[in-house]
Design an enzyme around this catalytic site. Structure first.
Site, PDB file in Angstrom:
ATOM      1  N   ASN A 100      30.560   5.007  10.881  1.00  0.00           N
ATOM      2  CA  ASN A 100      31.302   4.668   9.660  1.00  0.00           C
ATOM      3  C   ASN A 100      32.124   5.783   9.044  1.00  0.00           C
ATOM      4  O   ASN A 100      32.434   5.725   7.844  1.00  0.00           O
ATOM      5  CB  ASN A 100      30.336   4.100   8.619  1.00  0.00           C
ATOM      6  CG  ASN A 100      29.881   2.703   8.997  1.00  0.00           C
ATOM      7  OD1 ASN A 100      30.702   1.824   9.215  1.00  0.00           O
ATOM      8  ND2 ASN A 100      28.594   2.506   9.106  1.00  0.00           N
TER       9      ASN A 100
ATOM     10  N   ASP B 298      35.249  -5.800   9.597  1.00  0.00           N
ATOM     11  CA  ASP B 298      34.398  -6.106   8.443  1.00  0.00           C
ATOM     12  C   ASP B 298      34.990  -7.228   7.607  1.00  0.00           C
ATOM     13  O   ASP B 298      34.341  -7.727   6.684  1.00  0.00           O
ATOM     14  CB  ASP B 298      34.218  -4.863   7.569  1.00  0.00           C
ATOM     15  CG  ASP B 298      33.057  -4.008   8.062  1.00  0.00           C
ATOM     16  OD1 ASP B 298      32.352  -4.446   8.994  1.00  0.00           O
ATOM     17  OD2 ASP B 298      32.849  -2.915   7.518  1.00  0.00           O
TER      18      ASP B 298
ATOM     19  N   ASP C 178      26.672   1.561  15.031  1.00  0.00           N
ATOM     20  CA  ASP C 178      27.738   1.661  14.039  1.00  0.00           C
ATOM     21  C   ASP C 178      28.267   3.102  13.977  1.00  0.00           C
ATOM     22  O   ASP C 178      27.636   4.043  14.482  1.00  0.00           O
ATOM     23  CB  ASP C 178      27.173   1.241  12.675  1.00  0.00           C
ATOM     24  CG  ASP C 178      28.223   0.634  11.755  1.00  0.00           C
ATOM     25  OD1 ASP C 178      29.418   0.830  12.007  1.00  0.00           O
ATOM     26  OD2 ASP C 178      27.831  -0.029  10.766  1.00  0.00           O
TER      27      ASP C 178
HETATM   28  C1  DGJ Z   1      29.780  -1.220   8.601  1.00  0.00           C
HETATM   29  C2  DGJ Z   1      29.671  -2.403   9.520  1.00  0.00           C
HETATM   30  O1  DGJ Z   1      30.926  -2.800   9.950  1.00  0.00           O
HETATM   31  C3  DGJ Z   1      28.942  -3.515   8.815  1.00  0.00           C
HETATM   32  O2  DGJ Z   1      28.889  -4.648   9.621  1.00  0.00           O
HETATM   33  C4  DGJ Z   1      27.561  -3.045   8.460  1.00  0.00           C
HETATM   34  O3  DGJ Z   1      26.824  -2.818   9.626  1.00  0.00           O
HETATM   35  C5  DGJ Z   1      27.644  -1.789   7.616  1.00  0.00           C
HETATM   36  N1  DGJ Z   1      28.466  -0.789   8.236  1.00  0.00           N
HETATM   37  C6  DGJ Z   1      26.275  -1.230   7.367  1.00  0.00           C
HETATM   38  O4  DGJ Z   1      26.322  -0.031   6.725  1.00  0.00           O
END
Ligand code: DGJ
Length: 731
Positions: free
Chosen positions: A482, A550, A480
């Site tokens: 983020n 998501d 991931d």
């Molecule tokens: C963002 C991802 O897109 C989700 O599927 C999940 O893994 C979360 N992060 C977890 O923090």
């Protein structure tokens, strides 16, 4: 031979099965673009296509060229330089030791060879001898001596060209690369629309198509990652072309960082498209003897509309980009705990998930975020990749043993590039984060980005990951990412090299991903960046599937997945059935089957009816696996524009099998509905598996299938799936 050079006309011709790309070497050494379009037999006759205008008194001309039509200001070029009389956007700009940016590349030689070279440190298409042929053109600037090698690999059966540029500094003083695009594409008219995808978190891949305008237009990222805002894909679509017919040129950049696809339509109405690293956040110092390799850009030509373009990209990426052994190996059907549990789980809950899911036929449990360090929320723990035994009592091995004992595989989540300020890693190495000198770094999701340009940072994360991956039976990793990069700065690079930071970051991520996938080739890697925030071909090189978004609402997902499918194969699109409230359970499954398919919900909460449907979905996943993963995709409607329906279809490569799916996004006014199928063999006869009725392919593609629903008509959020199999032609 797909690549030919005619010494008398000095024309290079790059032929695929149905396209031709041609350019010539001018007497003065300029590489002049001539043609890109449907395959043509001519060679020498292409030469006059270089002239686009008459002498313009304001446009400089090379004093050694007598033809007054020849000014670089008008001439289409393969790798336009800078400040040499061409005032349009330039593909390559080198700041010389004297400080000027005049860049004037002239042909000095070429070689043609079978296969395709690797690009050091970068993901790129690959091919064996016999599968592709490569042309390398050598050019040099007569004053700085800087050389640019233009690489063109032809994939004949895919109507694809892979292009990149390698710049070398053979001189005795350093130079700075100010712009180093991967490719330039010149077209002769504005008779094209510009099509691309925009989006944001949880709403990726919205397609837009608009006419080209005089002047500048384009898409880019400055986020450090590709981002969901624009995908590094664009198409120039001939006016009148649509999904099923007409000409489309697709451009895809195999890169995961700051990119730019820039188009300038000049005064004559001629578009120039550049694709490559975003020059607005880039400058690269080349010391004597050093070289710089750009990422690779791929163009695909289709005379069969956007659908034909997409199918070519899909096949090319599956056969020649996605290098994982899992690309063509059947992937385990997974359940992911994230949407159901978030951070609130322990080993017992996960085992219960696995037990329930196993009953349905699920093959792998993926433990998402929250298993490590003090990770009980998103404020803590990133960077501390040690198992949290307060949650996983008895340790990770004990949990995996229990999952394996059920006959299921086990997968795990990482976010290797990130660190929370509240973590042991940050407390030990606060200087390892990305930060500009003297500025406070921003937080995003309460985390900083680790400086992946630094080998010691990568080594630390690699060792932490290895410690877990090598001592447990882990068969899947979700990688991931983020947040994006702000306040970019690097503590190690000198000020004059700070412009290298963003590209070095991407190279660092690639190196770590390469190391992990090479050390653990059996592990199925799924990329993710808050969903589709780094859904690009660079990532696809390492991971054969990427979490598409998501957003798991099936209706929203239709536009997200249809958009992604413009360039990327369905087999790469992570798609799960979730607990999202819209639509029935059947439709969630139908939409997730347009992707890798899996579940992301609490299986204990499924009703008996939903469990029965889940078992049917899983049976369909197995039954149609090859058809969906390796078949041809036909987008029949466009859910972003059709008021009622999302219709799509898979056809097996030998055209003996087809699967049609319709999702009713909104109840139509009219109960009487038909749809024409696509891509069948008109000579074959197909049996509708549900009814036993047989129809010719010709009839199914011309009259269509009856999709009328009796009173009260099709309901919002319902779906229809129809499977057809063919027997030999009658008579
Ligand atoms: C963002 C991802 O897109 C989700 O599927 C999940 O893994 C979360 N992060 C977890 O923090």
């Amino acid at each position: 031979m797909p690549i030919t050079f005619d010494p008398s006309s000095r024309i290079f011709k790059l032929d695929t099965d149905s396209s031709t790309y041609a350019f010539l070497v001018h007497d003065e050494g300029y590489l002049v673009h001539l043609y890109y379009g449907p395959k043509v037999p001519d060679t020498a006759a292409l030469a006059p296509l270089m002239y686009r205008g008459w002498y313009d008194s304001l446009s400089p001309r090379n004093p050694h060229v007598s033809d007054r039509r020849f000014s670089l200001d008008f001439i289409p070029q393969e790798c336009p330089g800078s400040s040499n009389g061409d005032f349009r956007i330039s593909a390559l700009e080198v700041r010389s030791p004297a400080g000027d940016t005049v860049t004037d590349l002239r042909y000095t030689g070429h070689r043609i060879f079978p296969g395709k070279p690797e690009l050091p440190g970068l993901p790129a298409t690959f091919a064996q001898e016999g599968e592709a042929e490569t042309l390398e053109i050598e050019t040099a600037d007569p004053v700085t001596g800087v050389k640019a090698f233009l690489l063109y690999t032809v994939f004949p059966g895919y109507d694809a060209l892979a292009r990149s540029v390698r710049v070398e500094n053979p001189g005795s003083a350093s130079v700075d690369l100010e712009r180093a695009y991967s490719m330039c594409l010149e077209l002769p008219s504005m008779d094209y629309d510009f099509l691309h995808m925009y989006g944001r978190w949880a709403k990726e891949n919205t397609t837009v198509r608009h006419p080209l305008q005089h002047g500048l237009q384009g898409i880019q990222s400055k986020r450090g990652m590709t981002g969901p805002n624009h995908n590094p894909f664009a198409a120039l679509v001939r006016k009148g072309a649509d999904e099923d017919q007409g000409q489309a040129i697709g451009v895809s950049l195999i890169y995961s960082g700051n990119f730019s696809m820039e188009i300038e339509v000049d005064t004559l109405g001629c578009p120039r498209l550049l694709a490559g690293i975003n020059p607005s956040t880039f400058r690269w110092r080349l010391e004597p003897g050093e070289s710089f390799q750009t990422p690779e850009a791929v163009t695909v030509f289709s005379g069969e509309g956007l659908g034909g373009m997409s199918r070519r990209f899909h096949r090319l990426f599956l056969d020649h980009l996605m290098r994982s052994q899992w690309t063509k190996k059947k992937r385990p059907l997974l359940i992911n705990d994230w949407e159901a549990a978030v951070f609130d789980f322990d080993d017992q809950l996960l085992v219960e998930f696995a037990q329930e899911a196993k009953e349905l036929g699920v093959e792998m449990l993926v433990m998402d975020d929250g298993w490590f360090g003090a990770r009980n929320n998103d404020y803590q723990g990133l960077g501390d990749w040690q198992v949290n035994e307060n949650k996983l009592k008895g340790g990770l091995g004990h949990l995996i043993d229990q999952v394996n004992a059920l006959g299921m595989k086990f997968g795990i989540w990482y976010e290797p590039e990130m660190v929370n300020p509240d973590s042991d890693l940050f407390r030990a190495h606060p200087d390892w984060i990305i930060q500009a000198k003297g500025r406070e770094p921003s937080l995003s999701r309460n985390q900083y980005v680790l400086d992946m340009t630094r080998p010691e940072v990568r080594e630390n994360i690699y060792q932490q990951m290895c410690a877990v991956l090598s001592s447990h039976n882990i068969e899947y990793v979700k990688w991931d990412c983020n947040r994006n990069i702000s306040e970019a700065g690097n503590a190690v690079l000198p000020p004059e090299r700070q412009g290298e930071f963003f590209h070095r970051y991407v190279l660092g991520v690639y190196e770590l991903m390469d190391r992990i996938t090479s050390t653990f080739p059996h592990i199925l890697l799924e990329n993710c960046s808050s969903g589709g925030g780094r859904f690009d071909p660079g990532m696809m090189y390492y991971s054969p599937q990427i979490w598409t978004s998501d957003c798991t609402d099936p209706i929203e997902r239709l536009t997200i997945q249809f958009g992604a499918s413009l360039c990327y194969p369905v087999a790469s699109m992570g798609a799960h059935v979730s607990a999202s409230p819209r639509t029935g359970f059947e439709t969630k499954g139908a939409v997730a089957l347009m992707g890798t398919f899996g579940y992301e919900l609490d299986p204990r909460k499924l009703t008996p009816e939903e469990k029965a449907v889940a078992k049917e979905q899983i049976a369909a996943y197995h039954k149609y696996y090859d058809l969906i993963h390796y078949g041809d995709l036909y987008r029949i409607t466009d859910p972003a524009r059709d008021p009622y329906f999302a219709d799509w279809q898979f056809v097996s490569p030998d055209r003996t099998e087809a699967l049609f799916t319709r999702v009713v996004m909104r109840k139509p006014e009219n109960y009487y509905q038909t749809q024409r199928l696509r891509g069948l063999d008109p000579e074959k006869y197909y049996t509708d598996e549900a009814t036993g009725e047989t129809y010719s392919g010709a009839l199914l593609m011309s009259a269509g299938i009856d999709l009328s629903a009796p009173w009260p008509g099709p309901q919002d959020g319902s779906c229809v799936m129809k499977h057809f199999t063919a027997r030999k032609a009658q008579g």
